[in-house]
Design a protein around this motif. Structure first.
Motif, PDB file in Angstrom:
ATOM      1  N   ILE A 148       0.535  -1.058  -0.071  1.00 40.41           N
ATOM      2  CA  ILE A 148      -0.202   0.221  -0.071  1.00 40.41           C
ATOM      3  C   ILE A 148       0.546   1.571  -0.180  1.00 40.41           C
ATOM      4  CG2 ILE A 148      -1.451   1.160   0.959  1.00 40.41           C
ATOM      5  CD1 ILE A 148      -2.791  -1.118   2.653  1.00 40.41           C
ATOM      6  N   PHE A 149       0.724   1.924  -1.008  1.00 45.34           N
ATOM      7  CA  PHE A 149       1.342   3.614  -0.962  1.00 45.34           C
ATOM      8  C   PHE A 149       0.052   4.340  -1.339  1.00 45.34           C
ATOM      9  CE2 PHE A 149       2.712   7.126  -3.335  1.00 45.34           C
ATOM     10  CZ  PHE A 149       3.787   7.515  -3.207  1.00 45.34           C
ATOM     11  N   ALA A 150       0.434   5.322   0.104  1.00 46.30           N
ATOM     12  CA  ALA A 150       0.718   7.181   0.650  1.00 46.30           C
ATOM     13  C   ALA A 150       0.939   7.774  -0.165  1.00 46.30           C
ATOM     14  CB  ALA A 150      -0.897   6.744   1.552  1.00 46.30           C
ATOM     15  N   LYS A 151      -0.109   8.619  -0.060  1.00 46.53           N
ATOM     16  CA  LYS A 151       0.790  10.531  -0.429  1.00 46.53           C
ATOM     17  C   LYS A 151       0.300  11.418  -0.156  1.00 46.53           C
ATOM     18  CE  LYS A 151       1.162  11.395  -4.657  1.00 46.53           C
ATOM     19  NZ  LYS A 151       2.184  12.208  -6.079  1.00 46.53           N
ATOM     20  N   LEU A 152       0.854  12.732   0.215  1.00 48.34           N
ATOM     21  CA  LEU A 152       0.051  13.819   0.634  1.00 48.34           C
ATOM     22  C   LEU A 152       1.041  14.922   0.238  1.00 48.34           C
ATOM     23  CD1 LEU A 152      -1.376  14.684   4.267  1.00 48.34           C
ATOM     24  CD2 LEU A 152      -0.071  16.344   3.020  1.00 48.34           C
ATOM     25  N   ALA A 153       0.651  15.783  -0.328  1.00 48.33           N
ATOM     26  CA  ALA A 153       1.424  16.746  -0.776  1.00 48.33           C
ATOM     27  C   ALA A 153       0.719  18.049  -0.987  1.00 48.33           C
ATOM     28  CB  ALA A 153       1.676  16.676  -2.814  1.00 48.33           C
ATOM     29  N   TYR A 154       1.184  19.407  -0.680  1.00 48.99           N
ATOM     30  CA  TYR A 154       1.628  20.598   0.490  1.00 48.99           C
ATOM     31  C   TYR A 154       1.902  21.433  -1.179  1.00 48.99           C
ATOM     32  CZ  TYR A 154       0.996  25.257   2.412  1.00 48.99           C
ATOM     33  OH  TYR A 154       0.731  26.733   2.457  1.00 48.99           O
ATOM     34  N   ILE A 180      -3.493   7.253  -2.978  1.00 44.47           N
ATOM     35  CA  ILE A 180      -3.453   6.527  -2.241  1.00 44.47           C
ATOM     36  C   ILE A 180      -3.702   4.679  -3.379  1.00 44.47           C
ATOM     37  CG2 ILE A 180      -5.817   6.084  -1.430  1.00 44.47           C
ATOM     38  CD1 ILE A 180      -4.906   4.955   0.991  1.00 44.47           C
ATOM     39  N   LYS A 181      -2.982   3.781  -3.227  1.00 48.03           N
ATOM     40  CA  LYS A 181      -3.056   3.214  -4.125  1.00 48.03           C
ATOM     41  C   LYS A 181      -2.335   1.840  -3.842  1.00 48.03           C
ATOM     42  CE  LYS A 181       1.924   3.723  -6.654  1.00 48.03           C
ATOM     43  NZ  LYS A 181       2.345   3.984  -8.151  1.00 48.03           N
ATOM     44  N   LEU A 182      -3.108   0.809  -3.777  1.00 50.39           N
ATOM     45  CA  LEU A 182      -2.476  -0.622  -3.723  1.00 50.39           C
ATOM     46  C   LEU A 182      -2.368  -1.755  -4.252  1.00 50.39           C
ATOM     47  CD1 LEU A 182      -3.162  -3.124  -1.907  1.00 50.39           C
ATOM     48  CD2 LEU A 182      -5.394  -3.757  -3.174  1.00 50.39           C
ATOM     49  N   ILE A 183      -0.628  -2.041  -4.596  1.00 54.74           N
ATOM     50  CA  ILE A 183       0.021  -2.799  -4.851  1.00 54.74           C
ATOM     51  C   ILE A 183       0.248  -3.878  -5.087  1.00 54.74           C
ATOM     52  CG2 ILE A 183       2.424  -2.710  -6.133  1.00 54.74           C
ATOM     53  CD1 ILE A 183       2.937   0.146  -5.130  1.00 54.74           C
ATOM     54  N   VAL A 194      -4.070  -0.228  -8.068  1.00 52.89           N
ATOM     55  CA  VAL A 194      -5.599   0.299  -7.951  1.00 52.89           C
ATOM     56  C   VAL A 194      -5.952   0.707  -7.068  1.00 52.89           C
ATOM     57  CG1 VAL A 194      -5.976  -1.789  -6.663  1.00 52.89           C
ATOM     58  CG2 VAL A 194      -7.696   0.183  -7.865  1.00 52.89           C
ATOM     59  N   GLY A 195      -6.294   2.544  -7.309  1.00 48.06           N
ATOM     60  CA  GLY A 195      -6.215   3.094  -6.381  1.00 48.06           C
ATOM     61  C   GLY A 195      -6.738   4.808  -6.730  1.00 48.06           C
ATOM     62  N   ALA A 196      -7.169   5.746  -6.180  1.00 53.15           N
ATOM     63  CA  ALA A 196      -7.545   6.909  -5.866  1.00 53.15           C
ATOM     64  C   ALA A 196      -6.381   7.880  -6.324  1.00 53.15           C
ATOM     65  CB  ALA A 196      -8.354   6.877  -5.295  1.00 53.15           C
ATOM     66  N   LYS A 197      -6.984   8.958  -6.706  1.00 51.57           N
ATOM     67  CA  LYS A 197      -6.252  10.117  -6.457  1.00 51.57           C
ATOM     68  C   LYS A 197      -6.280  11.551  -6.209  1.00 51.57           C
ATOM     69  CE  LYS A 197      -2.757   9.372 -10.833  1.00 51.57           C
ATOM     70  NZ  LYS A 197      -2.105   9.427 -11.822  1.00 51.57           N
ATOM     71  N   ASN A 198      -6.567  12.707  -5.566  1.00 51.48           N
ATOM     72  CA  ASN A 198      -7.122  13.771  -4.774  1.00 51.48           C
ATOM     73  C   ASN A 198      -8.420  12.919  -4.446  1.00 51.48           C
ATOM     74  OD1 ASN A 198      -7.788  16.147  -4.309  1.00 51.48           O
ATOM     75  ND2 ASN A 198      -8.235  16.808  -6.429  1.00 51.48           N
ATOM     76  N   ILE A 199      -8.331  12.059  -2.995  1.00 48.88           N
ATOM     77  CA  ILE A 199      -9.219  11.477  -2.606  1.00 48.88           C
ATOM     78  C   ILE A 199      -9.940  12.750  -2.016  1.00 48.88           C
ATOM     79  CG2 ILE A 199      -7.793   8.492  -3.013  1.00 48.88           C
ATOM     80  CD1 ILE A 199      -7.577   9.842  -0.263  1.00 48.88           C
TER      81      ILE A 199
END
Length: 226
Positions: A148-154, A180-183, A194-199
């Motif tokens: 599982i990969f998660a990313k936060l950006a500001y 966030i995405k599942l690899i 499979v995942g979502a951007k700008n959730i």
């Protein structure tokens, strides 16, 4: 410890000099090349098991910086032009760690001071250069097959030039985005994501008048043929 001093030139591209960009740009064949002196000094230090801290200070003195500016009041067209003198300075901080088992954490922060130092400037701001930029990510490996990969950006606010009044500068709002995405690994050569951007469906812009993509879902399959 590291230190670097460099002199670089960047010649304008044919697109910047001659392309109309589908009627969005006025060609400028008289563009000059950019010339920059770049200075950087920094430190890289392990601080505990499988963790690394980096810090760098940088400064660039640029002549004839190539930027895209509105061509005229109320015009929908831009033109690439040279800024006689500009400076970029700031600091970059990063921290990465694999201290926790099956986990890779990264944190990056950049402070940037971008300044127009030319005599003909209407402001010291440079367009679309955020002063603060923060990136945080975490990759957690559940097992040999799934991660599982998660990313936060500001990004902090960005200045831009008003098309109706070139002496007036406005700002685009700051924004946060979360992805966030599942690899998954199917075989040694085949994997999927499979995942979502700008959730959180953040409404933000990198350029005035051009909203970026809202919440989006995706699926990707990859095959390694090598």
């Amino acid at each position: 410890l590291h230190m670097a001093v460099g002199r670089k030139s960047r010649f304008p591209t044919l697109k910047e000099q001659y392309s109309g960009l589908l009627d969005a740009n006025i060609p400028n064949p008289d563009l000059k090349e950019e010339r920059a002196y770049n200075y950087e000094a920094g430190i890289e230090q392990p601080i505990f098991r499988h963790s690394l801290l980096r810090c760098s200070l940088f400064y660039s003195d640029i002549k004839n910086l190539i930027v895209s500016r509105p061509y005229g009041p109320a015009s929908n067209q831009n033109q690439f032009v040279n800024i006689g003198k500009a400076t970029l300075s700031g600091v970059e901080l990063s921290f990465s760690s694999e201290y926790l088992k099956r986990n890779r954490f990264e944190l990056n922060y950049t402070y940037l001071q971008a300044r127009d130092e030319s005599s003909e400037r209407t402001s010291r701001h440079l367009e679309y250069q955020p002063e603060h930029n923060l990136y945080l990510s975490d990759l957690y490996t559940i097992n040999d097959w799934v991660s599982i990969f998660a990313k936060l950006a500001y990004n902090s606010s960005r200045y831009f030039q008003n098309r109706m009044n070139f002496n007036r500068w406005e700002t685009l709002d700051e924004f946060w985005t979360v992805d966030i995405k599942l690899i998954g690994t199917i075989t040694g050569r085949l994997s999927f994501e499979v995942g979502a951007k700008n959730i959180f469906d953040e409404n933000y812009q990198l350029n005035a008048g051009f909203p970026m993509e809202g919440r989006a879902f995706f699926t990707v399959f990859r095959m390694n043929l090598s």
